[in-house]
Design a protein around this motif. Structure first.
Motif, mmCIF file in Angstrom:
data_model
loop_
_atom_site.group_PDB
_atom_site.id
_atom_site.type_symbol
_atom_site.label_atom_id
_atom_site.label_comp_id
_atom_site.label_asym_id
_atom_site.label_seq_id
_atom_site.Cartn_x
_atom_site.Cartn_y
_atom_site.Cartn_z
ATOM 1 N N ILE A 50 0.807 -1.218 0.000
ATOM 2 C CA ILE A 50 0.000 0.000 0.000
ATOM 3 C C ILE A 50 0.842 1.271 0.000
ATOM 4 O O ILE A 50 0.286 2.360 -0.050
ATOM 5 C CB ILE A 50 -0.989 0.013 1.188
ATOM 6 C CG1 ILE A 50 -0.266 -0.109 2.519
ATOM 7 C CG2 ILE A 50 -2.036 -1.080 1.025
ATOM 8 C CD1 ILE A 50 -1.172 -0.006 3.730
ATOM 9 N N GLY A 51 2.136 1.165 0.039
ATOM 10 C CA GLY A 51 2.999 2.344 0.045
ATOM 11 C C GLY A 51 3.149 2.926 1.442
ATOM 12 O O GLY A 51 2.339 2.670 2.335
ATOM 13 N N GLU A 52 4.210 3.698 1.626
ATOM 14 C CA GLU A 52 4.559 4.206 2.957
ATOM 15 C C GLU A 52 3.510 5.148 3.551
ATOM 16 O O GLU A 52 3.194 5.065 4.727
ATOM 17 C CB GLU A 52 5.922 4.894 2.926
ATOM 18 C CG GLU A 52 7.077 3.921 2.834
ATOM 19 C CD GLU A 52 7.123 2.945 4.000
ATOM 20 O OE1 GLU A 52 6.955 3.377 5.158
ATOM 21 O OE2 GLU A 52 7.315 1.746 3.753
ATOM 22 N N GLU A 53 2.982 6.078 2.760
ATOM 23 C CA GLU A 53 2.052 7.069 3.314
ATOM 24 C C GLU A 53 0.739 6.423 3.743
ATOM 25 O O GLU A 53 0.237 6.679 4.834
ATOM 26 C CB GLU A 53 1.795 8.195 2.303
ATOM 27 C CG GLU A 53 0.918 9.304 2.846
ATOM 28 C CD GLU A 53 1.495 10.035 4.063
ATOM 29 O OE1 GLU A 53 0.721 10.729 4.747
ATOM 30 O OE2 GLU A 53 2.706 9.919 4.342
ATOM 31 N N ARG A 54 0.176 5.549 2.886
ATOM 32 C CA ARG A 54 -1.077 4.899 3.281
ATOM 33 C C ARG A 54 -0.833 3.888 4.395
ATOM 34 O O ARG A 54 -1.695 3.693 5.242
ATOM 35 C CB ARG A 54 -1.756 4.266 2.072
ATOM 36 C CG ARG A 54 -2.341 5.343 1.167
ATOM 37 C CD ARG A 54 -3.222 4.786 0.107
ATOM 38 N NE ARG A 54 -2.460 3.936 -0.787
ATOM 39 C CZ ARG A 54 -2.994 3.233 -1.769
ATOM 40 N NH1 ARG A 54 -4.292 3.262 -1.990
ATOM 41 N NH2 ARG A 54 -2.252 2.490 -2.543
ATOM 42 N N LYS A 55 0.345 3.268 4.422
ATOM 43 C CA LYS A 55 0.685 2.378 5.528
ATOM 44 C C LYS A 55 0.672 3.162 6.842
ATOM 45 O O LYS A 55 0.096 2.720 7.830
ATOM 46 C CB LYS A 55 2.061 1.752 5.308
ATOM 47 C CG LYS A 55 2.547 0.898 6.457
ATOM 48 C CD LYS A 55 3.931 0.348 6.195
ATOM 49 C CE LYS A 55 4.433 -0.448 7.376
ATOM 50 N NZ LYS A 55 5.775 -1.010 7.138
#
Length: 149
Positions: free
Chosen positions: A11-16
């Motif tokens: 989900i990528g770093e920001e959404r994680k």
């Protein structure tokens, strides 16, 4: 081709970061209310590979989705959250995740406390579900964090 493999959510770093913050708040709320033994339900959807689905939604980057629709970043893709390659772009046809915390009705009662004592005689506390709500919340959060990439 999507990067996902069974056992991880890409989900990528920001959404994680956003999702883990939400999970932490949910776990804290459940622990405060003496609830334990809940689960995380995760569903997958693979959109049609040759349809006109891309025309239905504007192609926004992950950063644009989070900035423009922060309260919807978990549901902005056909009601779910499309996987990410870890960069700023959302793959055009990656799977979509649908998720939530379920089974939130079990309180840590005297019966569950006795079950904790009984089971911990034969098993490690880390491996049993009948544990105090704070311990359960921390274990649940750490497990969820280990699944997200």
């Amino acid at each position: 081709s999507t990067q996902s493999t069974w056992g991880h959510m890409f989900i990528g770093e920001e959404r994680k970061r956003l999702l883990l913050n939400q999970i932490r708040r949910d776990c804290d709320f459940l622990a405060t209310n003496n609830v334990m033994d809940y689960s995380f339900l995760l569903g997958f959807h693979w959109p049609d590979q040759g349809g006109d689905n891309d025309k239905e939604q504007p192609r926004l980057t992950v950063a644009q989705r989070i900035r423009d629709l922060p309260e919807y970043c978990f549901t902005s893709d056909e009601g779910g959250m499309r996987n990410s390659d870890g960069g700023d772009e959302v793959p055009p046809r990656g799977e979509i995740y649908y998720f939530g915390i379920i089974d939130i009705l079990q309180q840590y009662t005297i019966r569950k406390k006795l079950e904790t004592v009984g089971r911990s005689v034969r098993h490690s506390k880390a491996g049993i579900s009948a544990v105090p709500p704070d311990f359960y919340a921390d274990r649940f959060y750490k497990f969820m964090a280990s699944l997200m990439v």
